[in-house]
Design a protein around this motif. Structure first.
Motif, PDB file in Angstrom:
ATOM      1  N   PHE A 140       0.870  -1.253  -0.270  1.00  0.00           N
ATOM      2  CA  PHE A 140       0.068   0.231   0.170  1.00  0.00           C
ATOM      3  C   PHE A 140       0.616   1.146  -0.207  1.00  0.00           C
ATOM      4  CE2 PHE A 140      -4.071  -2.295   2.090  1.00  0.00           C
ATOM      5  CZ  PHE A 140      -4.653  -2.389   0.551  1.00  0.00           C
ATOM      6  N   ASP A 141       2.297   0.935   0.765  1.00  0.00           N
ATOM      7  CA  ASP A 141       2.941   2.189   1.122  1.00  0.00           C
ATOM      8  C   ASP A 141       3.857   2.831   0.439  1.00  0.00           C
ATOM      9  OD1 ASP A 141       1.348   3.130   2.670  1.00  0.00           O
ATOM     10  OD2 ASP A 141       2.303   1.917   4.878  1.00  0.00           O
ATOM     11  N   GLU A 142       4.369   1.754  -0.659  1.00  0.00           N
ATOM     12  CA  GLU A 142       5.757   1.996  -1.296  1.00  0.00           C
ATOM     13  C   GLU A 142       5.421   1.414  -2.736  1.00  0.00           C
ATOM     14  OE1 GLU A 142       8.798  -0.363   0.222  1.00  0.00           O
ATOM     15  OE2 GLU A 142       8.670   0.380   2.218  1.00  0.00           O
ATOM     16  N   VAL A 143       4.808   0.132  -3.042  1.00  0.00           N
ATOM     17  CA  VAL A 143       4.661  -0.352  -4.600  1.00  0.00           C
ATOM     18  C   VAL A 143       3.536   0.736  -4.879  1.00  0.00           C
ATOM     19  CG1 VAL A 143       3.947  -2.397  -5.394  1.00  0.00           C
ATOM     20  CG2 VAL A 143       5.427  -2.759  -3.541  1.00  0.00           C
ATOM     21  N   ALA A 144       2.576   0.682  -4.737  1.00  0.00           N
ATOM     22  CA  ALA A 144       1.145   1.011  -5.346  1.00  0.00           C
ATOM     23  C   ALA A 144       1.098   2.720  -5.410  1.00  0.00           C
ATOM     24  CB  ALA A 144       0.067   0.620  -4.223  1.00  0.00           C
ATOM     25  N   PRO A 145       2.097   3.335  -5.097  1.00  0.00           N
ATOM     26  CA  PRO A 145       2.095   4.584  -5.656  1.00  0.00           C
ATOM     27  C   PRO A 145       2.987   5.009  -6.533  1.00  0.00           C
ATOM     28  CG  PRO A 145       2.171   4.489  -3.084  1.00  0.00           C
ATOM     29  CD  PRO A 145       2.237   3.477  -3.104  1.00  0.00           C
ATOM     30  N   LYS A 146       3.422   3.720  -7.216  1.00  0.00           N
ATOM     31  CA  LYS A 146       4.575   3.789  -7.780  1.00  0.00           C
ATOM     32  C   LYS A 146       3.929   3.772  -8.435  1.00  0.00           C
ATOM     33  CE  LYS A 146       8.081   1.146  -7.474  1.00  0.00           C
ATOM     34  NZ  LYS A 146       9.247  -0.074  -7.143  1.00  0.00           N
ATOM     35  N   TYR A 147       2.539   2.961  -9.225  1.00  0.00           N
ATOM     36  CA  TYR A 147       1.906   2.150 -10.282  1.00  0.00           C
ATOM     37  C   TYR A 147       0.517   3.281 -10.547  1.00  0.00           C
ATOM     38  CZ  TYR A 147       5.412  -1.490 -10.205  1.00  0.00           C
ATOM     39  OH  TYR A 147       6.689  -2.190 -10.098  1.00  0.00           O
ATOM     40  N   VAL A 148       0.342   4.156  -9.512  1.00  0.00           N
ATOM     41  CA  VAL A 148      -1.105   4.732 -10.165  1.00  0.00           C
ATOM     42  C   VAL A 148      -1.543   5.386 -11.290  1.00  0.00           C
ATOM     43  CG1 VAL A 148      -2.091   7.159  -9.186  1.00  0.00           C
ATOM     44  CG2 VAL A 148      -0.725   5.857  -7.535  1.00  0.00           C
ATOM     45  N   ASP A 149      -0.153   5.289 -11.889  1.00  0.00           N
ATOM     46  CA  ASP A 149      -0.487   6.706 -13.610  1.00  0.00           C
ATOM     47  C   ASP A 149      -0.818   5.053 -14.471  1.00  0.00           C
ATOM     48  OD1 ASP A 149      -0.333   9.078 -12.683  1.00  0.00           O
ATOM     49  OD2 ASP A 149       1.848   8.970 -12.759  1.00  0.00           O
ATOM     50  N   ARG A 150      -0.811   4.158 -14.075  1.00  0.00           N
ATOM     51  CA  ARG A 150      -0.646   2.321 -14.424  1.00  0.00           C
ATOM     52  C   ARG A 150      -1.587   1.696 -15.288  1.00  0.00           C
ATOM     53  NH1 ARG A 150       3.579  -0.840 -16.612  1.00  0.00           N
ATOM     54  NH2 ARG A 150       6.064   0.151 -17.099  1.00  0.00           N
ATOM     55  N   LYS A 151      -2.400   1.543 -16.304  1.00  0.00           N
ATOM     56  CA  LYS A 151      -2.957   0.235 -15.715  1.00  0.00           C
ATOM     57  C   LYS A 151      -2.896  -0.890 -16.374  1.00  0.00           C
ATOM     58  CE  LYS A 151      -7.032   3.942 -16.614  1.00  0.00           C
ATOM     59  NZ  LYS A 151      -7.094   4.644 -15.444  1.00  0.00           N
ATOM     60  N   GLY A 152      -2.249  -1.556 -15.418  1.00  0.00           N
ATOM     61  CA  GLY A 152      -1.992  -3.350 -15.732  1.00  0.00           C
ATOM     62  C   GLY A 152      -0.311  -2.635 -16.543  1.00  0.00           C
ATOM     63  N   GLY A 153       0.225  -4.156 -15.960  1.00  0.00           N
ATOM     64  CA  GLY A 153       1.016  -4.552 -16.094  1.00  0.00           C
ATOM     65  C   GLY A 153       2.227  -4.167 -15.443  1.00  0.00           C
TER      66      GLY A 153
END
Length: 178
Positions: free
Chosen positions: A142-155
């Motif tokens: 929730f705190d480290e991985v998810a913020p990196k992928y906010v703009d991504r739609k999968g992959g």
């Protein structure tokens, strides 16, 4: 068409293998495995990360008061005598904590169902219980991985072929978080 690969294992062995590889991928960021296993792990990791990205900001900050034991300069609890008994002295401390909203709490439990608990042991004290600490992989998601992928739609993961294994010529790959 089958929904999943059996990987030459019984269902319990297969589930344990996949859970372990998913846990290690989240913890380390990449793993080396066979191509068939990587494709199965990739399916499940993508859905877990998508869940974490969706629910990453779904919490509220709440102030709570907690009783905390008073400690001396050595880090030991302060005791005082009350009615002939030694009693620990407690102080009330106000803390601000994250309170998950119901959908984030559900997502957290779904992710915990998939990941194994990870205990980190310092290299100096290998084989001893002292100074080991439990790593909260769900919080890391929730705190480290998810913020990196906010703009991504999968992959969220990448599979890179590294060649065949010497023993049985199985195609080996590196599965990593992008």
């Amino acid at each position: 068409m089958a929904k999943y690969r059996k990987l030459g294992k019984t269902s319990s062995q297969r589930k344990a293998l996949l859970r372990n590889q998913i846990t290690q991928l989240v913890y380390h960021g990449k793993i080396v495995t066979t191509q068939a296993r990587a494709k199965e792990v990739q399916k499940q990791v993508e859905s877990i990360i998508a869940l974490a990205v969706k629910e990453k900001d779904n919490f509220e900050m709440v102030k709570v008061t907690a009783k905390v034991a008073r400690k001396d300069k050595d880090g030991k609890r302060v005791k005082e005598v009350v009615d002939g008994k030694k009693v620990t002295v407690y102080d009330e401390v106000e803390k601000e904590i994250k309170k998950d909203m119901p959908s984030r709490l559900h997502a957290r439990r779904q992710i915990m169902k998939t990941l194994y608990p990870v205990t980190e042991v310092p290299t100096a004290a290998a084989g001893k219980k002292k100074n080991t600490k439990e790593i909260d992989l769900v919080a890391k998601l929730f705190d480290e991985v998810a913020p990196k992928y906010v703009d991504r739609k999968g992959g969220y993961t990448r599979v890179v072929k590294i060649g065949q294994r010497k023993g049985d010529a199985a195609m080996m790959v590196v599965l990593e978080l992008v």
